[in-house]
Structure formats: C-alpha cells, structure tokens
Motif scaffolding. Structure first.
Motif, short mmCIF file in Angstrom:
data_model
loop_
_atom_site.label_atom_id
_atom_site.label_comp_id
_atom_site.label_asym_id
_atom_site.label_seq_id
_atom_site.Cartn_x
_atom_site.Cartn_y
_atom_site.Cartn_z
N ARG A 4 -6.84 15.82 -56.41
CA ARG A 4 -7.62 15.18 -55.54
C ARG A 4 -9.08 15.30 -56.19
NH1 ARG A 4 -6.34 17.55 -49.50
NH2 ARG A 4 -4.27 16.54 -49.25
N GLU A 27 -8.58 1.97 -65.53
CA GLU A 27 -7.17 1.69 -65.45
C GLU A 27 -6.31 1.69 -66.81
OE1 GLU A 27 -4.64 -1.08 -62.70
OE2 GLU A 27 -6.25 -1.98 -63.99
N GLY A 45 -11.79 3.66 -57.74
CA GLY A 45 -12.75 3.61 -56.76
C GLY A 45 -14.01 3.96 -57.64
N THR A 58 1.10 2.79 -60.20
CA THR A 58 0.00 2.01 -59.44
C THR A 58 -1.35 3.01 -59.56
OG1 THR A 58 1.27 0.87 -58.02
CG2 THR A 58 -1.13 0.94 -57.52
N SER A 96 -10.44 7.48 -60.86
CA SER A 96 -9.05 7.07 -60.72
C SER A 96 -8.20 8.45 -60.59
CB SER A 96 -8.80 6.30 -61.76
OG SER A 96 -8.48 7.24 -63.06
N HIS A 97 -6.92 7.95 -59.60
CA HIS A 97 -5.94 8.85 -59.59
C HIS A 97 -4.60 8.40 -59.30
CE1 HIS A 97 -5.86 8.05 -55.42
NE2 HIS A 97 -5.13 8.72 -55.23
N VAL A 98 -3.61 9.28 -59.65
CA VAL A 98 -2.31 9.07 -59.47
C VAL A 98 -1.51 10.25 -59.00
CG1 VAL A 98 -0.09 8.19 -60.72
CG2 VAL A 98 -2.00 7.03 -61.05
N ASP A 143 -0.47 10.30 -53.20
CA ASP A 143 0.63 9.65 -53.55
C ASP A 143 1.72 10.55 -52.94
OD1 ASP A 143 -0.26 6.82 -54.39
OD2 ASP A 143 -0.44 7.96 -56.39
N HIS A 146 -4.94 4.16 -58.87
CA HIS A 146 -5.85 4.06 -57.54
C HIS A 146 -7.25 4.09 -58.31
CE1 HIS A 146 -2.54 4.15 -54.89
NE2 HIS A 146 -2.14 5.42 -55.61
N THR A 156 -9.90 10.48 -52.65
CA THR A 156 -8.75 10.04 -52.90
C THR A 156 -7.75 10.18 -51.97
OG1 THR A 156 -8.15 12.30 -53.96
CG2 THR A 156 -8.98 10.55 -55.65
N THR A 157 -6.58 9.36 -51.81
CA THR A 157 -5.50 9.31 -50.92
C THR A 157 -4.41 9.81 -51.73
OG1 THR A 157 -6.61 7.92 -49.68
CG2 THR A 157 -4.23 8.33 -49.25
N GLU A 182 1.56 4.36 -44.35
CA GLU A 182 2.01 3.00 -44.60
C GLU A 182 2.92 2.12 -43.76
OE1 GLU A 182 3.94 1.15 -48.92
OE2 GLU A 182 2.46 2.64 -48.85
#
Length: 324
Positions: A175, A123, A250, A246, A169-171, A192, A248, A189-190, A200
C-alpha cells in the motif's frame, strides 16, 4: 549550525511548513543545500525465517523513486521474485531518467508536464518488472511458482511551482498512504484481494470492506465477516503471475509537510490505519519507518485471542517527508 542538532530539534512530531523563508542552511564551511524530501526505511525478515526476507525495497532518492515489493511463492522463490523486480525496475527507471535528462551530469527528479506521458512510462516500468520475474526470476528460482506485489511512487517537479506531483502505481496488496498535517490519513491504493472482489461483485460495500479490514477482535465482526477477515490476505494478482497484471495508476499533488508511506502487508495487516496515522503524525521523519516496523513486530507477538490482526510476516516501510 550543527545539522545533527537541527534534526533533533525538529523531530518531535510531524513537521509544519507554513512559512518557509529559505531552503539553505549554513555551517562553518558555508551554505548547505538541503534536499526537498527525506527518505527513511526499515525492512526486516519474518521471525519464522530470519535469514530470508521476501520483502525488497527500492530507493532512488536523487531521482525521486521509491518502491516496496513483497515476494510470494514460498521457500526462496518469494525472495528471488522481489529482488528480480527491484533489479528490473531500477534498471528501467535509470534508462527513463537518462532519456528525459540527456546530457546532465547529475540526474534529478523528472519534470512533470501534460506532454511528458509519465503515467504510461510508469505502467511500462511495472510490466517490464513483471516480465523479468516471469522469465529471469523463474530461471533463478528454478520454478515458475513465484510472484511479488509492488507499490511504487515517483516524485516529479512541476515547472514554476513549489509543490510536486506524485505518480504512483501498484499491483497486489502493498500500500501507499498520504498524511497531511490538517487531514486524516488517506490510503491511495486499493488492494488486489478478497475484500476488493467482494466490493466489485456488490456482495459488500466499501464501508463494509473497511470495517472488516480494520477489525481487531471477533466481537467487532459477524461470523461471515470474520471468515472474510481471515481470507483478506489472499491477493488476486501480482507480478510474475500466469498472466500480465492490470497495473493500477494514480497521481496527486504533494505539498510541504506531507508525508508518504509505502509498506508491505506485514505493516498494514498488523496495524490499523489509525495506529499507522498516529506513528506518522507523532514520529520524526527519520524514525517513523523504524517505529512502524517495531510496533508491527510487537503486534505480531500478541495472542490471537487478544488481537486478531497479529500475524508474523516480513515487514517493510518507506516514509517520505516533503520538507519544502
């Protein structure tokens, strides 16, 4: 043994590694230690600006780090954003590796333990890149209107085990996918983006979002769904934006035969997940990234009335295969 021949011999489809007896090959000069992972990549600029690729790739194969970045901001700003993020991430990663492997002449994959606190370090790695894009990147580009997505994977050894730990990690909307020989393609990944926000806010559910995201024709969608499809490429956060993102995080276990894909939206916007899976499953470990880019380019040339996914873009893919 002819190593080049060996690569061709085992390259016709996704590898199966059920009973591995040895990780050592020999040739006329003695034993050859093969790396446990192979890394293949391909990146190309959008045909509309062939001399400027706003995607950037980061590979540190010896220490198990891979990442794709997709710059946004227009003109040269997107290119500067992704390149600045690569430089910042590489420098900070090397510092982390030196910290964990003090005194070693040759650095290797980090060791994963519950006490290593690697997710927190990952992070910080991303947040440091975000800060560098916002400051040094803005200075280089001459504007603060720049940003970049990121999808990053770090492969770690597990003491006493033959499998590995993947930290990712991703932002943004780049993907990471995982393919196992006996399972369907899994998206780790999901994005943004708009579809995520709609889920959401409970305006659609995950199944609806997937249906919209994977559509190829207007006949598959209602008018409202098609309006969502057309806007699905908009991202809600990135590195270098007005506020810190933020990040993400995993993790999952990686076994022999597993294959990972990191890609920018130039790949997954043009190709469906089923098309991506077919390439990963049926292509050699050295050719899969190139074939994904080539098929994405072919799709981008199709008229929109034939396939609504067609979209010219920068395209980047990294394919990582766990050999043993």
């Amino acid at each position: 043994m002819n190593i080049e021949f060996l690569e061709r011999l085992h390259s016709s489809k996704m590898p199966q590694y059920n009973n591995i007896q040895s990780t050592i090959l020999t040739n006329d000069y003695g034993p050859i230690a093969l790396p446990p992972f192979t890394f293949a990549f391909k990146t190309t600029a959008c045909e509309r600006h062939p001399t400027r690729n706003e995607d950037s790739i980061l590979l540190e194969e010896e220490t198990g780090l891979a990442a794709v970045f997709d710059g946004v901001g227009g003109s040269a700003a997107g290119e500067v954003a992704s390149q600045t993020a690569v430089q910042a991430t590489r420098q900070e990663w090397k510092r982390i590796v030196r910290q964990f492997q003090q005194g070693r002449k040759k650095h290797t994959f980090l060791e994963y333990t519950e006490r290593s606190n690697l997710p927190t370090l990952l992070e910080r790695l991303i947040l440091n890149a975000d800060e560098q894009v916002r400051t040094e990147g803005a200075r280089r580009a001459g504007t603060d209107n720049l940003a970049t997505t990121v999808a990053l994977a770090a492969i770690c050894r597990i003491p006493g085990q033959r499998h590995y730990k993947l930290l990712f990690s991703h932002v943004g909307d780049s993907r990471i996918y995982l393919l196992r020989s006996d399972e369907s393609l899994k998206r780790l990944t999901t994005d943004d983006g708009l579809l995520g926000k709609l889920v959401e806010n409970q305006l659609i559910d995950n199944e609806d979002a997937l249906h919209i995201d994977q559509a190829c024709s207007t006949e598959q969608l209602s008018d409202v769904e098609f309006s969502y499809f057309r806007l699905r490429g908009g991202i809600t956060q990135a590195l270098g934006g007005p506020i810190a993102p933020t990040v993400h995080l995993g993790e999952c276990t990686i076994y022999p035969g597993d294959r990972l894909l990191l890609c920018t939206d130039g790949i997954h916007d043009n190709l469906t997940d089923k098309e991506i899976e077919a390439v990963l499953r049926n292509s050699s470990r050295n050719a899969a990234a190139r074939i994904l880019v080539e098929q994405s380019i072919e799709r981008s040339h199709e008229p929109r009335n034939m396939n609504i996914r067609a979209k010219p873009d920068d395209m980047s893919a990294i394919v990582i295969t766990c050999r043993f």
